[in-house]
Scaffold this motif. Structure first.
Motif, PDB file in Angstrom:
ATOM      1  N   MET A  68       7.760 -13.562  13.757  1.00 53.73           N
ATOM      2  CA  MET A  68       7.347 -13.301  15.138  1.00 53.73           C
ATOM      3  C   MET A  68       8.050 -14.303  16.053  1.00 53.73           C
ATOM      4  O   MET A  68       8.039 -15.510  15.815  1.00 53.73           O
ATOM      5  CB  MET A  68       5.821 -13.444  15.266  1.00 53.73           C
ATOM      6  CG  MET A  68       5.303 -13.108  16.639  1.00 53.73           C
ATOM      7  SD  MET A  68       3.504 -12.975  16.682  1.00 53.73           S
ATOM      8  CE  MET A  68       3.011 -14.642  16.253  1.00 53.73           C
ATOM      9  N   SER A  69       8.706 -13.821  17.082  1.00 53.57           N
ATOM     10  CA  SER A  69       9.456 -14.684  17.999  1.00 53.57           C
ATOM     11  C   SER A  69       8.521 -15.533  18.837  1.00 53.57           C
ATOM     12  O   SER A  69       7.430 -15.085  19.222  1.00 53.57           O
ATOM     13  CB  SER A  69      10.326 -13.831  18.923  1.00 53.57           C
ATOM     14  OG  SER A  69      11.264 -13.099  18.169  1.00 53.57           O
ATOM     15  N   GLN A  70       8.939 -16.759  19.113  1.00 53.86           N
ATOM     16  CA  GLN A  70       8.132 -17.686  19.897  1.00 53.86           C
ATOM     17  C   GLN A  70       9.022 -18.494  20.825  1.00 53.86           C
ATOM     18  O   GLN A  70      10.207 -18.710  20.546  1.00 53.86           O
ATOM     19  CB  GLN A  70       7.373 -18.660  18.985  1.00 53.86           C
ATOM     20  CG  GLN A  70       6.378 -18.012  18.050  1.00 53.86           C
ATOM     21  CD  GLN A  70       5.714 -19.054  17.170  1.00 53.86           C
ATOM     22  OE1 GLN A  70       6.204 -20.180  17.011  1.00 53.86           O
ATOM     23  NE2 GLN A  70       4.590 -18.677  16.582  1.00 53.86           N
ATOM     24  N   ILE A  71       8.438 -18.939  21.918  1.00 51.96           N
ATOM     25  CA  ILE A  71       9.078 -19.928  22.787  1.00 51.96           C
ATOM     26  C   ILE A  71       8.149 -21.133  22.815  1.00 51.96           C
ATOM     27  O   ILE A  71       6.951 -20.992  23.097  1.00 51.96           O
ATOM     28  CB  ILE A  71       9.271 -19.397  24.212  1.00 51.96           C
ATOM     29  CG1 ILE A  71      10.209 -18.189  24.212  1.00 51.96           C
ATOM     30  CG2 ILE A  71       9.813 -20.495  25.126  1.00 51.96           C
ATOM     31  CD1 ILE A  71      10.335 -17.534  25.565  1.00 51.96           C
ATOM     32  N   LYS A  72       8.665 -22.312  22.483  1.00 50.68           N
ATOM     33  CA  LYS A  72       7.842 -23.518  22.483  1.00 50.68           C
ATOM     34  C   LYS A  72       8.300 -24.442  23.601  1.00 50.68           C
ATOM     35  O   LYS A  72       9.481 -24.811  23.684  1.00 50.68           O
ATOM     36  CB  LYS A  72       7.933 -24.239  21.142  1.00 50.68           C
ATOM     37  CG  LYS A  72       7.030 -25.470  21.078  1.00 50.68           C
ATOM     38  CD  LYS A  72       6.980 -26.080  19.681  1.00 50.68           C
ATOM     39  CE  LYS A  72       6.012 -27.263  19.644  1.00 50.68           C
ATOM     40  NZ  LYS A  72       5.917 -27.858  18.284  1.00 50.68           N
ATOM     41  N   LEU A  73       7.360 -24.787  24.472  1.00 49.23           N
ATOM     42  CA  LEU A  73       7.612 -25.749  25.546  1.00 49.23           C
ATOM     43  C   LEU A  73       7.082 -27.096  25.061  1.00 49.23           C
ATOM     44  O   LEU A  73       5.873 -27.319  25.014  1.00 49.23           O
ATOM     45  CB  LEU A  73       6.912 -25.289  26.834  1.00 49.23           C
ATOM     46  CG  LEU A  73       7.266 -23.858  27.287  1.00 49.23           C
ATOM     47  CD1 LEU A  73       6.429 -23.460  28.498  1.00 49.23           C
ATOM     48  CD2 LEU A  73       8.744 -23.735  27.592  1.00 49.23           C
ATOM     49  N   LYS A  74       7.994 -27.946  24.694  1.00 50.01           N
ATOM     50  CA  LYS A  74       7.631 -29.183  24.009  1.00 50.01           C
ATOM     51  C   LYS A  74       7.415 -30.325  24.988  1.00 50.01           C
ATOM     52  O   LYS A  74       8.218 -30.550  25.891  1.00 50.01           O
ATOM     53  CB  LYS A  74       8.719 -29.544  23.008  1.00 50.01           C
ATOM     54  CG  LYS A  74       8.359 -30.688  22.080  1.00 50.01           C
ATOM     55  CD  LYS A  74       9.453 -30.897  21.032  1.00 50.01           C
ATOM     56  CE  LYS A  74       9.103 -32.046  20.096  1.00 50.01           C
ATOM     57  NZ  LYS A  74      10.165 -32.267  19.072  1.00 50.01           N
ATOM     58  N   HIS A  75       6.299 -31.033  24.791  1.00 51.31           N
ATOM     59  CA  HIS A  75       6.003 -32.228  25.580  1.00 51.31           C
ATOM     60  C   HIS A  75       6.792 -33.402  25.013  1.00 51.31           C
ATOM     61  O   HIS A  75       7.145 -33.425  23.829  1.00 51.31           O
ATOM     62  CB  HIS A  75       4.495 -32.513  25.522  1.00 51.31           C
ATOM     63  CG  HIS A  75       4.054 -33.613  26.434  1.00 51.31           C
ATOM     64  ND1 HIS A  75       4.003 -34.930  26.045  1.00 51.31           N
ATOM     65  CD2 HIS A  75       3.645 -33.588  27.737  1.00 51.31           C
ATOM     66  CE1 HIS A  75       3.590 -35.673  27.046  1.00 51.31           C
ATOM     67  NE2 HIS A  75       3.362 -34.881  28.090  1.00 51.31           N
ATOM     68  N   SER A  76       7.043 -34.405  25.849  1.00 51.18           N
ATOM     69  CA  SER A  76       7.795 -35.581  25.380  1.00 51.18           C
ATOM     70  C   SER A  76       7.055 -36.322  24.268  1.00 51.18           C
ATOM     71  O   SER A  76       7.661 -37.050  23.489  1.00 51.18           O
ATOM     72  CB  SER A  76       8.058 -36.533  26.552  1.00 51.18           C
ATOM     73  OG  SER A  76       6.833 -36.948  27.136  1.00 51.18           O
ATOM     74  N   GLY A  77       5.729 -36.100  24.188  1.00 51.07           N
ATOM     75  CA  GLY A  77       4.974 -36.764  23.129  1.00 51.07           C
ATOM     76  C   GLY A  77       5.104 -36.081  21.780  1.00 51.07           C
ATOM     77  O   GLY A  77       4.631 -36.603  20.771  1.00 51.07           O
ATOM     78  N   GLY A  78       5.712 -34.908  21.752  1.00 51.57           N
ATOM     79  CA  GLY A  78       5.958 -34.245  20.471  1.00 51.57           C
ATOM     80  C   GLY A  78       5.292 -32.885  20.341  1.00 51.57           C
ATOM     81  O   GLY A  78       5.842 -31.976  19.719  1.00 51.57           O
TER      82      GLY A  78
ATOM     83  N   ILE B 127       4.516 -19.826  23.505  1.00 58.59           N
ATOM     84  CA  ILE B 127       4.351 -18.454  23.982  1.00 58.59           C
ATOM     85  C   ILE B 127       4.889 -17.551  22.887  1.00 58.59           C
ATOM     86  O   ILE B 127       6.074 -17.635  22.525  1.00 58.59           O
ATOM     87  CB  ILE B 127       5.116 -18.230  25.300  1.00 58.59           C
ATOM     88  CG1 ILE B 127       4.597 -19.184  26.385  1.00 58.59           C
ATOM     89  CG2 ILE B 127       4.975 -16.776  25.759  1.00 58.59           C
ATOM     90  CD1 ILE B 127       5.394 -19.123  27.675  1.00 58.59           C
ATOM     91  N   ALA B 128       4.009 -16.695  22.327  1.00 58.06           N
ATOM     92  CA  ALA B 128       4.372 -15.900  21.161  1.00 58.06           C
ATOM     93  C   ALA B 128       4.396 -14.417  21.504  1.00 58.06           C
ATOM     94  O   ALA B 128       3.683 -13.949  22.396  1.00 58.06           O
ATOM     95  CB  ALA B 128       3.382 -16.154  20.023  1.00 58.06           C
ATOM     96  N   ALA B 129       5.235 -13.670  20.785  1.00 59.40           N
ATOM     97  CA  ALA B 129       5.296 -12.218  20.927  1.00 59.40           C
ATOM     98  C   ALA B 129       4.010 -11.601  20.364  1.00 59.40           C
ATOM     99  O   ALA B 129       3.262 -12.251  19.627  1.00 59.40           O
ATOM    100  CB  ALA B 129       6.510 -11.690  20.179  1.00 59.40           C
TER     101      ALA B 129
END
Length: 198
Positions: A1-11, A16-18
């Motif tokens: 399943m495709s995903q977009i991950k918006l990563k914080h500087s803390g890790g 956001i997933a399909a």
């Protein structure tokens, strides 16, 4: 399943997933071009266009208290004079929530199976094709008192003024049905209309 991950500087981050199952076709959601106001939600127009707005909010209300007892004897459906409430929507896509609080009486006389009915009307049109209130003497020939509260939604789909009102009748010629006024405001009969935002 495709995903977009918006990563914080803390890790860690936000993903956001399909959808979990394959859509019938590609779906496009168009985001708003500006932020909304506090407490607003994102809503759709069912065509993929997202916007900010309020949801499920009561915008205004009117209320009419019965000040003189209404009575009808027999089977002729009669409007309860004194409970008429005029109401106009500010937006044709909104709904009217109608709340009816009634103190009622059936004067059964010698009829031990007396019944009475009410229905709610917008102008001259019944909102429901069935009675919204049903009253029964319970096998007694005495005067029977009942208190009821009824909630209904109506969608006129316009911004014209409409009159909401109650029609009542008994089921036999010798029975009298009454909607009672009351000196105690907590035990009177009312018809309330509220604009409910879609």
């Amino acid at each position: 399943m495709s995903q977009i991950k918006l990563k914080h500087s803390g890790g860690n981050g936000v993903i956001i997933a399909a959808p979990s199952s394959n859509p019938a076709s590609d779906v496009t959601f168009t985001l708003p071009n500006a932020d909304g106001s506090a407490s607003q939600v994102i809503k759709t127009d069912a065509s993929g266009n997202l916007s900010f707005g309020t949801k499920g909010k009561i915008l205004k209300r009117t209320s009419t208290e019965l000040t003189s007892t209404f009575a009808v004897t027999g089977t002729t459906e009669t409007f309860a004079t004194g409970l008429d409430t005029n109401f106009t929507l500010s937006n044709s896509s909104n709904s009217v929530m109608v709340v009816v609080n009634l103190r009622t009486q059936i004067e059964a006389g010698t009829d031990t199976n007396a019944r009475a009915n009410i229905n709610l009307f917008r102008d001259s049109t019944a909102i429901s094709n069935k009675f919204i209130g049903y009253f029964h003497s319970g096998g007694s020939s005495k005067n029977i008192y009942q208190e009821v509260s009824i909630f209904m939604f109506d969608a006129p789909a316009d911004t014209s003024q409409h009159t909401y009102r109650i029609k009542g009748s008994a089921d036999t010629s010798g029975v009298t049905f009454r909607i009672l006024e009351g000196s105690d405001p907590d035990r009177s009969s009312y018809l309330h209309c509220m604009e409910f935002e879609a």
